[in-house]
Every structure is written in structure tokens, then in C-alpha cells.
Scaffold this motif. Structure first.
Motif, mmCIF file in Angstrom:
data_model
loop_
_atom_site.group_PDB
_atom_site.id
_atom_site.type_symbol
_atom_site.label_atom_id
_atom_site.label_comp_id
_atom_site.label_asym_id
_atom_site.label_seq_id
_atom_site.Cartn_x
_atom_site.Cartn_y
_atom_site.Cartn_z
ATOM 1 N N MET A 190 -18.678 -3.441 9.976
ATOM 2 C CA MET A 190 -17.582 -2.736 9.335
ATOM 3 C C MET A 190 -16.566 -3.752 8.860
ATOM 4 O O MET A 190 -16.315 -4.754 9.536
ATOM 5 C CB MET A 190 -16.925 -1.773 10.325
ATOM 6 N N ASP A 191 -16.002 -3.523 7.689
ATOM 7 C CA ASP A 191 -14.959 -4.387 7.153
ATOM 8 C C ASP A 191 -13.980 -3.498 6.411
ATOM 9 O O ASP A 191 -14.309 -2.366 6.053
ATOM 10 C CB ASP A 191 -15.551 -5.441 6.218
ATOM 11 N N THR A 192 -12.780 -3.978 6.190
ATOM 12 C CA THR A 192 -11.790 -3.214 5.435
ATOM 13 C C THR A 192 -11.435 -3.947 4.159
ATOM 14 O O THR A 192 -11.407 -5.181 4.117
ATOM 15 C CB THR A 192 -10.511 -2.973 6.264
ATOM 16 N N THR A 194 -6.209 1.486 1.670
ATOM 17 C CA THR A 194 -7.115 0.714 2.512
ATOM 18 C C THR A 194 -8.345 1.562 2.814
ATOM 19 O O THR A 194 -8.224 2.736 3.144
ATOM 20 C CB THR A 194 -6.417 0.295 3.817
ATOM 21 N N TYR A 195 -9.515 0.954 2.681
ATOM 22 C CA TYR A 195 -10.786 1.633 2.912
ATOM 23 C C TYR A 195 -11.589 0.881 3.960
ATOM 24 O O TYR A 195 -11.582 -0.354 3.987
ATOM 25 C CB TYR A 195 -11.620 1.679 1.626
ATOM 26 N N ALA A 196 -12.292 1.624 4.810
ATOM 27 C CA ALA A 196 -13.238 1.032 5.768
ATOM 28 C C ALA A 196 -14.625 1.154 5.159
ATOM 29 O O ALA A 196 -15.009 2.218 4.675
ATOM 30 C CB ALA A 196 -13.181 1.770 7.097
ATOM 31 N N CYS A 235 0.828 -1.205 0.000
ATOM 32 C CA CYS A 235 0.000 0.000 0.000
ATOM 33 C C CYS A 235 0.861 1.253 0.000
ATOM 34 O O CYS A 235 0.853 2.039 0.939
ATOM 35 C CB CYS A 235 -0.937 -0.008 1.205
ATOM 36 N N SER A 246 -8.807 -3.397 0.461
ATOM 37 C CA SER A 246 -7.738 -2.651 -0.199
ATOM 38 C C SER A 246 -8.013 -2.596 -1.685
ATOM 39 O O SER A 246 -8.436 -3.585 -2.288
ATOM 40 C CB SER A 246 -6.382 -3.324 0.041
ATOM 41 N N GLU A 253 -11.553 6.228 3.172
ATOM 42 C CA GLU A 253 -10.145 5.859 3.041
ATOM 43 C C GLU A 253 -9.476 5.962 4.403
ATOM 44 O O GLU A 253 -9.657 6.941 5.130
ATOM 45 C CB GLU A 253 -9.444 6.781 2.054
ATOM 46 N N ILE A 254 -8.718 4.941 4.762
ATOM 47 C CA ILE A 254 -7.971 4.952 6.021
ATOM 48 C C ILE A 254 -6.597 5.547 5.732
ATOM 49 O O ILE A 254 -5.842 4.991 4.935
ATOM 50 C CB ILE A 254 -7.841 3.538 6.609
#
Length: 86
Positions: free
Chosen positions: A45-47, A30-32, A16, A49, A76-77
Motif C-alpha cells: 500500500m502507498d499513498t 490523498t488516495y491510498a 490538500c 496526492s 480516497e482518504i
């Protein structure tokens, strides 16, 4: 790929960060994803990429295709710069 809990596991094909010669739009981030089960009303909630909001939404629907889920939010994290102790 699924694990024993039935969740879909996505393994990013590259780290990343921007690799040499890549533009920021090609960078894997990485996105939540906050989602709601439309039958039970439970929120989860899940993450994921991916290189865009749309790509991770597609991956979410691919992994959660057997349920009736509504995406409430995609965020976006941000990457945190680690500082050296001292």
C-alpha cells in the motif's frame, strides 16, 4: 524524486484543501493505492496526492515503473475535521 529506499516521493504543489476560487474537482486529495507485485505476489500500500483517481494511478505507474505491479484498489482518504478539546 526518489529517497534512499528507491520509493518515488511526490510533493504536492499546494495544500490538500479547496483554495479560494478553486472548484472541488481541482482540489488535491490523498488516495491510498493497494497494489500487488505480479512476480512475488506480495501486496503493498502507498499513498499519493492528486486531483483525481486517474492522476494518482498515473503517478503510481511513473514511480513503480521498474516493477511489474497491478493496482488492486484506489481509495480516497477522507479529511478528518479536528475538534477542539474542551
Amino acid at each position: 524524486m526518489d529517497d534512499s529506499s528507491g520509493r518515488c516521493l511526490l510533493i504536492p504543489s499546494r495544500p490538500c484543501r479547496v483554495m479560494q476560487g478553486e472548484s472541488e474537482k481541482d482540489m488535491i486529495k490523498t488516495y491510498a493505492i493497494i497494489y500487488q507485485n505480479q512476480i512475488s505476489g506480495k501486496v503493498g500500500m502507498d499513498t499519493f496526492s492528486g486531483n483525481s483517481d486517474g492522476a494518482v494511478r498515473k503517478d503510481f505507474h511513473d514511480c513503480y515503473r521498474h516493477g511489474n505491479y497491478n493496482i488492486l484498489s484506489v481509495t480516497e482518504i477522507p479529511e478528518i475535521q479536528k475538534q477542539e478539546a474542551g
